[in-house]
Write a protein that holds these residues in place. Sequence first.
Motif, PDB file in Angstrom:
ATOM      1  N   GLU A   7       0.832  -1.201   0.000  1.00 14.04           N
ATOM      2  CA  GLU A   7       0.000   0.000   0.000  1.00 14.04           C
ATOM      3  C   GLU A   7       0.867   1.252   0.000  1.00 14.04           C
ATOM      4  OE1 GLU A   7      -3.073   0.205   2.970  1.00 14.04           O
ATOM      5  OE2 GLU A   7      -3.575  -1.900   2.680  1.00 14.04           O
ATOM      6  N   PHE A   8       1.939   1.233   0.793  1.00 16.09           N
ATOM      7  CA  PHE A   8       2.829   2.394   0.833  1.00 16.09           C
ATOM      8  C   PHE A   8       3.481   2.599  -0.528  1.00 16.09           C
ATOM      9  CE2 PHE A   8       5.291   5.697   2.512  1.00 16.09           C
ATOM     10  CZ  PHE A   8       6.552   5.576   1.981  1.00 16.09           C
ATOM     11  N   LYS A   9       3.879   1.514  -1.173  1.00 18.98           N
ATOM     12  CA  LYS A   9       4.509   1.615  -2.490  1.00 18.98           C
ATOM     13  C   LYS A   9       3.536   2.238  -3.487  1.00 18.98           C
ATOM     14  CE  LYS A   9       6.658  -1.333  -5.960  1.00 18.98           C
ATOM     15  NZ  LYS A   9       6.985  -2.724  -6.302  1.00 18.98           N
ATOM     16  N   GLU A  10       2.265   1.781  -3.474  1.00 21.47           N
ATOM     17  CA  GLU A  10       1.262   2.356  -4.369  1.00 21.47           C
ATOM     18  C   GLU A  10       1.036   3.830  -4.055  1.00 21.47           C
ATOM     19  OE1 GLU A  10      -1.164  -1.847  -4.802  1.00 21.47           O
ATOM     20  OE2 GLU A  10      -2.220  -0.087  -4.044  1.00 21.47           O
ATOM     21  N   PHE A  11       1.020   4.166  -2.769  1.00 18.73           N
ATOM     22  CA  PHE A  11       0.844   5.558  -2.353  1.00 18.73           C
ATOM     23  C   PHE A  11       1.993   6.412  -2.873  1.00 18.73           C
ATOM     24  CE2 PHE A  11       2.131   8.775   0.779  1.00 18.73           C
ATOM     25  CZ  PHE A  11       1.006   9.588   0.775  1.00 18.73           C
ATOM     26  N   ALA A  12       3.207   5.920  -2.737  1.00 17.45           N
ATOM     27  CA  ALA A  12       4.378   6.692  -3.155  1.00 17.45           C
ATOM     28  C   ALA A  12       4.439   6.857  -4.667  1.00 17.45           C
ATOM     29  CB  ALA A  12       5.649   6.016  -2.646  1.00 17.45           C
ATOM     30  N   MET A  13       3.868   5.927  -5.406  1.00 18.86           N
ATOM     31  CA  MET A  13       3.945   5.980  -6.859  1.00 18.86           C
ATOM     32  C   MET A  13       2.856   6.843  -7.493  1.00 18.86           C
ATOM     33  SD  MET A  13       6.527   4.348  -7.547  1.00 18.86           S
ATOM     34  CE  MET A  13       7.635   3.231  -6.771  1.00 18.86           C
ATOM     35  N   ALA A  92      18.312  14.571   2.602  1.00 13.89           N
ATOM     36  CA  ALA A  92      17.244  13.641   2.976  1.00 13.89           C
ATOM     37  C   ALA A  92      16.252  13.468   1.828  1.00 13.89           C
ATOM     38  CB  ALA A  92      16.530  14.130   4.234  1.00 13.89           C
ATOM     39  N   ILE A  93      15.890  14.559   1.149  1.00 16.66           N
ATOM     40  CA  ILE A  93      14.966  14.477   0.013  1.00 16.66           C
ATOM     41  C   ILE A  93      15.617  13.705  -1.140  1.00 16.66           C
ATOM     42  CG2 ILE A  93      13.810  15.843  -1.779  1.00 16.66           C
ATOM     43  CD1 ILE A  93      13.233  17.910   0.424  1.00 16.66           C
ATOM     44  N   PHE A  94      16.913  13.936  -1.347  1.00 16.84           N
ATOM     45  CA  PHE A  94      17.640  13.189  -2.369  1.00 16.84           C
ATOM     46  C   PHE A  94      17.549  11.689  -2.098  1.00 16.84           C
ATOM     47  CE2 PHE A  94      21.679  10.983  -3.210  1.00 16.84           C
ATOM     48  CZ  PHE A  94      21.645  10.961  -4.595  1.00 16.84           C
ATOM     49  N   LEU A  95      17.770  11.286  -0.838  1.00 14.12           N
ATOM     50  CA  LEU A  95      17.689   9.867  -0.488  1.00 14.12           C
ATOM     51  C   LEU A  95      16.280   9.321  -0.704  1.00 14.12           C
ATOM     52  CD1 LEU A  95      19.872   9.696   2.747  1.00 14.12           C
ATOM     53  CD2 LEU A  95      20.483   8.954   0.434  1.00 14.12           C
ATOM     54  N   MET A  96      15.266  10.122  -0.361  1.00 11.16           N
ATOM     55  CA  MET A  96      13.886   9.690  -0.530  1.00 11.16           C
ATOM     56  C   MET A  96      13.557   9.522  -2.017  1.00 11.16           C
ATOM     57  SD  MET A  96      10.436  11.298   1.224  1.00 11.16           S
ATOM     58  CE  MET A  96      11.173  12.882   1.249  1.00 11.16           C
ATOM     59  N   VAL A  97      13.925  10.488  -2.843  1.00  7.90           N
ATOM     60  CA  VAL A  97      13.657  10.411  -4.282  1.00  7.90           C
ATOM     61  C   VAL A  97      14.425   9.239  -4.898  1.00  7.90           C
ATOM     62  CG1 VAL A  97      14.020  11.597  -6.497  1.00  7.90           C
ATOM     63  CG2 VAL A  97      13.047  12.824  -4.554  1.00  7.90           C
ATOM     64  N   LYS A  98      15.645   9.051  -4.439  1.00  8.35           N
ATOM     65  CA  LYS A  98      16.445   7.927  -4.934  1.00  8.35           C
ATOM     66  C   LYS A  98      15.763   6.602  -4.600  1.00  8.35           C
ATOM     67  CE  LYS A  98      20.990   5.920  -4.594  1.00  8.35           C
ATOM     68  NZ  LYS A  98      22.230   6.188  -5.183  1.00  8.35           N
ATOM     69  N   ILE A 100      12.484   6.116  -4.063  1.00  9.60           N
ATOM     70  CA  ILE A 100      11.260   6.011  -4.874  1.00  9.60           C
ATOM     71  C   ILE A 100      11.612   5.624  -6.301  1.00  9.60           C
ATOM     72  CG2 ILE A 100       9.386   7.360  -5.899  1.00  9.60           C
ATOM     73  CD1 ILE A 100       9.209   8.851  -3.200  1.00  9.60           C
ATOM     74  N   ASN A 101      12.658   6.231  -6.853  1.00  3.77           N
ATOM     75  CA  ASN A 101      13.077   5.879  -8.217  1.00  3.77           C
ATOM     76  C   ASN A 101      13.523   4.423  -8.287  1.00  3.77           C
ATOM     77  OD1 ASN A 101      12.488   8.384  -9.247  1.00  3.77           O
ATOM     78  ND2 ASN A 101      14.570   9.150  -9.058  1.00  3.77           N
ATOM     79  N   SER A 102      14.174   3.948  -7.239  1.00  2.84           N
ATOM     80  CA  SER A 102      14.596   2.550  -7.190  1.00  2.84           C
ATOM     81  C   SER A 102      13.381   1.631  -7.199  1.00  2.84           C
ATOM     82  CB  SER A 102      15.437   2.307  -5.941  1.00  2.84           C
ATOM     83  OG  SER A 102      15.718   0.943  -5.797  1.00  2.84           O
ATOM     84  N   LEU A 103      12.345   1.995  -6.418  1.00  3.15           N
ATOM     85  CA  LEU A 103      11.113   1.197  -6.413  1.00  3.15           C
ATOM     86  C   LEU A 103      10.465   1.197  -7.793  1.00  3.15           C
ATOM     87  CD1 LEU A 103       9.452   2.234  -3.020  1.00  3.15           C
ATOM     88  CD2 LEU A 103      10.450   0.022  -3.606  1.00  3.15           C
ATOM     89  N   ARG A 104      10.454   2.348  -8.447  1.00  3.25           N
ATOM     90  CA  ARG A 104       9.864   2.439  -9.795  1.00  3.25           C
ATOM     91  C   ARG A 104      10.628   1.572 -10.776  1.00  3.25           C
ATOM     92  NH1 ARG A 104       8.481   8.848 -10.413  1.00  3.25           N
ATOM     93  NH2 ARG A 104       6.570   8.789  -9.188  1.00  3.25           N
ATOM     94  N   ARG A 105      11.974   1.600 -10.680  1.00  3.16           N
ATOM     95  CA  ARG A 105      12.783   0.793 -11.591  1.00  3.16           C
ATOM     96  C   ARG A 105      12.514  -0.689 -11.365  1.00  3.16           C
ATOM     97  NH1 ARG A 105      17.525   2.813  -9.818  1.00  3.16           N
ATOM     98  NH2 ARG A 105      17.174   5.011 -10.037  1.00  3.16           N
ATOM     99  N   LYS A 106      12.424  -1.104 -10.104  1.00  2.35           N
ATOM    100  CA  LYS A 106      12.150  -2.510  -9.806  1.00  2.35           C
ATOM    101  C   LYS A 106      10.806  -2.915 -10.373  1.00  2.35           C
ATOM    102  CE  LYS A 106      14.917  -2.948  -5.631  1.00  2.35           C
ATOM    103  NZ  LYS A 106      14.892  -3.107  -4.177  1.00  2.35           N
ATOM    104  N   GLN A 107       9.816  -2.024 -10.258  1.00  2.00           N
ATOM    105  CA  GLN A 107       8.483  -2.330 -10.773  1.00  2.00           C
ATOM    106  C   GLN A 107       8.514  -2.406 -12.300  1.00  2.00           C
ATOM    107  OE1 GLN A 107       5.458   0.426  -9.559  1.00  2.00           O
ATOM    108  NE2 GLN A 107       3.832  -1.034  -9.918  1.00  2.00           N
ATOM    109  N   ALA A 108       9.259  -1.516 -12.942  1.00  2.00           N
ATOM    110  CA  ALA A 108       9.337  -1.515 -14.406  1.00  2.00           C
ATOM    111  C   ALA A 108      10.141  -2.714 -14.919  1.00  2.00           C
ATOM    112  CB  ALA A 108       9.974  -0.221 -14.902  1.00  2.00           C
ATOM    113  N   ASP A 109      11.098  -3.187 -14.114  1.00  2.00           N
ATOM    114  CA  ASP A 109      11.951  -4.302 -14.535  1.00  2.00           C
ATOM    115  C   ASP A 109      11.281  -5.661 -14.377  1.00  2.00           C
ATOM    116  OD1 ASP A 109      13.909  -2.505 -15.155  1.00  2.00           O
ATOM    117  OD2 ASP A 109      15.091  -2.823 -13.350  1.00  2.00           O
TER     118      ASP A 109
END
Length: 144
Positions: A7-13, A92-98, A100-109
């Motif tokens: 649910e958190f992943k869907e929320f973040a995306m 901190a925002i850089f780490l958070m965006v990084k 989220i982008n990692s989660l997106r890449r995993k989902q796309a892969d």
Amino acid sequence: MKKFLQEFKEFAMRGNMIDMAVGIIIGAAFGKIVSSLVADVIMPPLGLLIGGVDFTDLAITLKRATGDDPAVLLRYGAFLQTVVDFLIVAFAIFLMVKGINSLRRKQADKPAPAAPPAPTAEEKLLTEIRDLLKKETAEEGRNR
């Protein structure tokens, strides 16, 4: 726990306005935490290392106070503290965006679900026989 993380992943995306508003509110609260971290945890030891200086008190007097006129100060210490606040928040925002982008890449892969296997020759033949039997049964029903 897995459902919570999903649910958190869907929320973040998602990118809708409510999510953005929640992010802004959390960001404001996070900014206060970071300001406290800088002012109360990082700057005192740093000031001690450079001679017991409190950064917020660092200032250059441009004009001394006279009578009812207050002193005019160039408060570069407060500015330095704000810069450190900004750098920590930005990191901190850089780490958070990084993340989220990692989660997106995993989902796309993730590989696309495999297509069901094509029917075998035997299955095709059985399907044809079934269809012929249905057709024949339907024709007999109409002829009666």
